[in-house]
Design a protein around this motif. Structure first.
Motif, mmCIF file in Angstrom:
data_model
loop_
_atom_site.group_PDB
_atom_site.id
_atom_site.type_symbol
_atom_site.label_atom_id
_atom_site.label_comp_id
_atom_site.label_asym_id
_atom_site.label_seq_id
_atom_site.Cartn_x
_atom_site.Cartn_y
_atom_site.Cartn_z
ATOM 1 N N SER A 111 -33.938 16.845 126.266
ATOM 2 C CA SER A 111 -32.696 16.850 125.589
ATOM 3 C C SER A 111 -31.677 15.999 126.201
ATOM 4 C CB SER A 111 -32.217 18.332 125.536
ATOM 5 O OG SER A 111 -31.790 18.912 126.524
ATOM 6 N N LEU A 112 -31.858 15.173 127.157
ATOM 7 C CA LEU A 112 -30.905 14.707 127.954
ATOM 8 C C LEU A 112 -30.781 13.239 127.248
ATOM 9 C CD1 LEU A 112 -32.084 15.437 131.889
ATOM 10 C CD2 LEU A 112 -30.313 16.348 130.514
ATOM 11 N N SER A 113 -30.090 13.188 126.359
ATOM 12 C CA SER A 113 -29.908 11.752 125.810
ATOM 13 C C SER A 113 -28.952 11.124 126.289
ATOM 14 C CB SER A 113 -29.165 12.069 124.278
ATOM 15 O OG SER A 113 -28.158 12.857 124.480
ATOM 16 N N SER A 114 -28.790 9.726 125.980
ATOM 17 C CA SER A 114 -27.844 8.621 126.662
ATOM 18 C C SER A 114 -26.362 9.080 126.289
ATOM 19 C CB SER A 114 -28.141 7.445 126.121
ATOM 20 O OG SER A 114 -27.160 6.268 126.631
ATOM 21 N N ARG A 115 -25.364 8.829 127.278
ATOM 22 C CA ARG A 115 -24.069 9.336 126.994
ATOM 23 C C ARG A 115 -23.251 7.887 127.046
ATOM 24 N NH1 ARG A 115 -25.392 12.513 131.476
ATOM 25 N NH2 ARG A 115 -23.971 11.317 132.690
ATOM 26 N N LEU A 116 -23.874 6.926 127.001
ATOM 27 C CA LEU A 116 -23.514 5.465 127.092
ATOM 28 C C LEU A 116 -23.643 4.854 125.764
ATOM 29 C CD1 LEU A 116 -25.419 4.428 130.359
ATOM 30 C CD2 LEU A 116 -22.980 5.441 130.203
ATOM 31 N N SER A 117 -22.462 3.917 125.641
ATOM 32 C CA SER A 117 -22.509 2.853 124.287
ATOM 33 C C SER A 117 -23.462 1.923 124.620
ATOM 34 C CB SER A 117 -21.349 2.590 124.144
ATOM 35 O OG SER A 117 -20.749 1.860 125.183
ATOM 36 N N SER A 118 -23.674 0.972 123.705
ATOM 37 C CA SER A 118 -24.491 -0.168 123.919
ATOM 38 C C SER A 118 -24.131 -1.063 125.150
ATOM 39 C CB SER A 118 -24.788 -0.909 122.823
ATOM 40 O OG SER A 118 -25.678 -1.998 122.820
ATOM 41 N N SER A 119 -22.754 -1.337 125.041
ATOM 42 C CA SER A 119 -22.208 -2.247 126.299
ATOM 43 C C SER A 119 -22.253 -1.364 127.381
ATOM 44 C CB SER A 119 -20.658 -2.634 125.704
ATOM 45 O OG SER A 119 -20.000 -1.536 125.684
ATOM 46 N N GLU A 120 -21.894 -0.220 127.272
ATOM 47 C CA GLU A 120 -22.024 0.331 128.771
ATOM 48 C C GLU A 120 -23.427 0.533 129.568
ATOM 49 O OE1 GLU A 120 -18.262 3.731 128.063
ATOM 50 O OE2 GLU A 120 -20.085 4.162 127.188
ATOM 51 N N PHE A 121 -24.201 0.834 128.447
ATOM 52 C CA PHE A 121 -25.590 0.958 129.071
ATOM 53 C C PHE A 121 -25.970 -0.229 129.615
ATOM 54 C CE2 PHE A 121 -30.041 -0.392 128.298
ATOM 55 C CZ PHE A 121 -30.615 0.778 129.032
ATOM 56 N N TRP A 122 -25.746 -1.649 129.213
ATOM 57 C CA TRP A 122 -26.358 -2.805 129.713
ATOM 58 C C TRP A 122 -25.599 -3.311 130.746
ATOM 59 C CZ3 TRP A 122 -30.899 -4.243 128.524
ATOM 60 C CH2 TRP A 122 -31.326 -4.112 127.129
ATOM 61 N N SER A 123 -24.310 -2.655 130.904
ATOM 62 C CA SER A 123 -23.345 -2.988 132.152
ATOM 63 C C SER A 123 -24.095 -2.071 133.309
ATOM 64 C CB SER A 123 -21.977 -2.635 131.830
ATOM 65 O OG SER A 123 -21.792 -1.344 131.555
ATOM 66 N N LEU A 124 -24.793 -1.059 133.027
ATOM 67 C CA LEU A 124 -25.233 -0.312 134.019
ATOM 68 C C LEU A 124 -26.751 -0.427 134.282
ATOM 69 C CD1 LEU A 124 -25.099 2.246 136.116
ATOM 70 C CD2 LEU A 124 -25.878 3.686 133.668
ATOM 71 N N PHE A 125 -27.356 -1.106 133.286
ATOM 72 C CA PHE A 125 -28.792 -1.524 133.470
ATOM 73 C C PHE A 125 -29.066 -2.390 134.378
ATOM 74 C CE2 PHE A 125 -32.318 -4.015 132.294
ATOM 75 C CZ PHE A 125 -33.380 -3.102 132.226
ATOM 76 N N PHE A 126 -28.339 -3.555 134.449
ATOM 77 C CA PHE A 126 -28.792 -4.835 135.178
ATOM 78 C C PHE A 126 -28.297 -4.289 136.767
ATOM 79 C CE2 PHE A 126 -28.556 -7.088 131.460
ATOM 80 C CZ PHE A 126 -29.653 -7.461 131.481
ATOM 81 N N PRO A 127 -27.559 -3.735 137.147
ATOM 82 C CA PRO A 127 -27.102 -3.349 138.441
ATOM 83 C C PRO A 127 -28.286 -2.159 139.090
ATOM 84 C CG PRO A 127 -24.983 -3.239 137.518
ATOM 85 C CD PRO A 127 -26.101 -3.474 136.465
#
Length: 502
Positions: A218-234
């Protein structure tokens, strides 16, 4: 009786300051690591307390459960490429990381990458040893933990009981290290199935007690698309950095592989092992919310919470084994070989390993962790990311400049006419590319550890992608400089010491 390949090497005119038995290329009799044993090495490395947190930490930052695990797996698939490529010369020529580094950095310049790798290894060795000792302490009976000996002593910086647990764990590791690479191989080989069994038991327990993995799913993403990619690469960079140090000195292990096929097959399991274990960490951690009413992310505290004498004994053995298998392979072999390379006449692998262990105490990890745990881990992970340029320079040199052909004779020769003597034993092109590759990452690193308050946004982006940026910058720069020098046209024909078996 020595093998023909060993006799061939013994006849070479080697400089005694560049060789001893630990630096000598492995012969066919020493090639004992099968694909299964290489895979066991990675199982022992992966199963540990730090790996347990990886996916869960990404979920805490807002990713869904599957995004967190996918990020970890993607990072390890990327890292698998330099791991296998850097492992190739170890298997083909039977040489360790310090000896391989001589071809690109020079016979004396090789001390720069090997000692940089050794320093971070010593830091991690001390911290992992303290974690192992802490596991023993936390799982001791309550009456012992509340005794007089558990009271902190100001001059020591910790309690005598905690320090005694640390030393006990430190000594247990030393006994294995003393047996050399064969002892390490046996440890990883026989520990792997035990660690898999214990991990499976923990997963099954959490599934039964929590009534399934519904909470995790049930742990779904709390991020928008732009927020996800800004977190993904780091996050991708941080997870690559997790094993980036071992990607440098992997020849220390692949030199013992029976064939290239064995080293490739054995290492190919890394993304699977990391994905599976981080799934366990995330599934068990999320299940604790259902079982206990609150999230328990620390596996040591969780095992203590479960209770029961048998459980505590099993927990001490399991966590100790997991920490030892990770710590010895990842943090002892590289520093020990770096010290051997620094002075072959004074150091053997055993002596280097003992000094590494002593430096682990000298680092006083209990003080570092008490003063600022986040700083230590930020520093060590950031420092690992800075080692990316070393890996790229070695790979560019081996595959694009040397064309995978090395002169075994010149790797152990200090003759000014040797292929790897360069300028007084230093390859200035490699050293310059290393410095230039690291420089753009430094501002972001200094801001991360709060030495600088503000920096241009470009440096933040560079640091968030530090491994990628420094890796490709240093590698491309080194290739351009070396190509202009025309080194590839001036080398003698080189052949591997042992046949390049499939």
């Amino acid at each position: 009786m020595a093998s023909p390949s060993q006799l061939q090497f013994d006849d070479l005119d080697s400089d005694p300051t560049l060789i001893n038995d630990d630096l000598r290329p492995t012969n066919s009799d020493q090639r004992t690591f099968s694909g299964l044993e290489m895979a066991s090495l990675w199982v022992g490395l992966v199963v540990g307390v730090p790996s347990y947190y990886l996916a869960g930490s990404l979920v805490d930052l807002g990713m869904s459960w599957w995004q967190g695990i996918a990020t970890v797996v993607a990072a390890n698939i990327i890292l698998l490429v330099p791991l296998v490529l850097t492992g190739h010369p170890g298997t083909r020529y039977g040489i360790s990381f310090p000896v391989l580094a001589r071809s690109s950095f020079g016979i004396r310049g090789a001390h720069i990458p090997t000692l940089l790798r050794a320093l971070v290894g010593c830091g991690w060795y001390g911290i992992e040893s303290w974690i192992g000792g802490e596991a023993i302490f936390l799982l001791l009976p309550k009456t012992i933990k509340e005794s007089f000996f558990s009271q902190p002593v100001s001059w020591l910086g910790t309690s005598p009981l905690e320090f005694a647990c640390f030393i006990a764990f430190w000594l247990a590791q030393l006994g294995i290290v003393w047996k050399g690479i064969d002892g390490i191989r046996d440890l990883e080989k026989y520990s792997a199935p035990i660690l898999i069994l214990l991990t499976s038991c923990l997963l099954i327990w959490s599934y039964i007690k929590a009534g399934g993995f519904g909470h995790m799913l049930s742990l779904s993403s709390r991020l928008s698309s732009s927020e996800f990619w800004s977190l993904f690469f780091p996050s991708l960079t941080a997870n690559i950095s997790f094993w980036a140090t071992l990607a440098l000195n992997i020849p220390d292990f692949t030199r013992y592989a029976k064939s290239q096929k064995d080293q490739i097959i054995g290492q190919s399991g890394l993304p699977i092992f990391m994905g599976a274990f981080t799934f366990v960490g995330l599934a068990v951690t999320s299940s604790t919310k259902v079982i206990f009413g609150n999230v328990i992310s620390n596996p040591i505290q969780l095992l203590g919470q479960i209770g029961g004498v048998f459980t505590k004994i099993l927990a001490i053995l399991g966590i100790s084994l997991a920490t030892i298998t990770t710590n010895i392979a990842a943090n002892v072999v590289a520093p020990a070989n770096a010290l051997v390379n620094l002075s072959p006449s004074n150091f053997t692998f055993r002596k280097g390993a003992i000094l590494t262990a002593l430096l682990g105490i000298a680092f006083q990890p209990w003080r570092l962790l008490q003063s600022s745990e986040s700083f230590v881990y930020t520093w060590l992970v950031g420092y690992s990311a800075l080692l990316g340029p070393i890996g790229s320079i070695i790979l560019v040199d081996y595959y694009l400049i040397q064309r995978t052909n090395l002169s075994i004779k010149d790797l152990y020769s200090s003759s000014p006419g040797g292929a790897y003597y360069y300028s007084g034993g230093f390859n200035l092109a490699a050293i310059g590319a290393l410095i230039i590759g690291i420089l753009p990452v430094i501002p972001g690193f200094l801001q991360k550890v709060e030495i600088l308050s503000t920096i241009p946004n470009a440096f933040i982006i560079i640091y968030n992608n530090a491994w990628f940026f420094s890796f490709f910058l240093a590698g491309i720069l080194y290739w351009l400089i070396s190509s202009l020098k025309g080194r590839q046209n001036n080398h003698q024909l080189r052949t591997p010491l042992l046949p390049d078996t499939p």
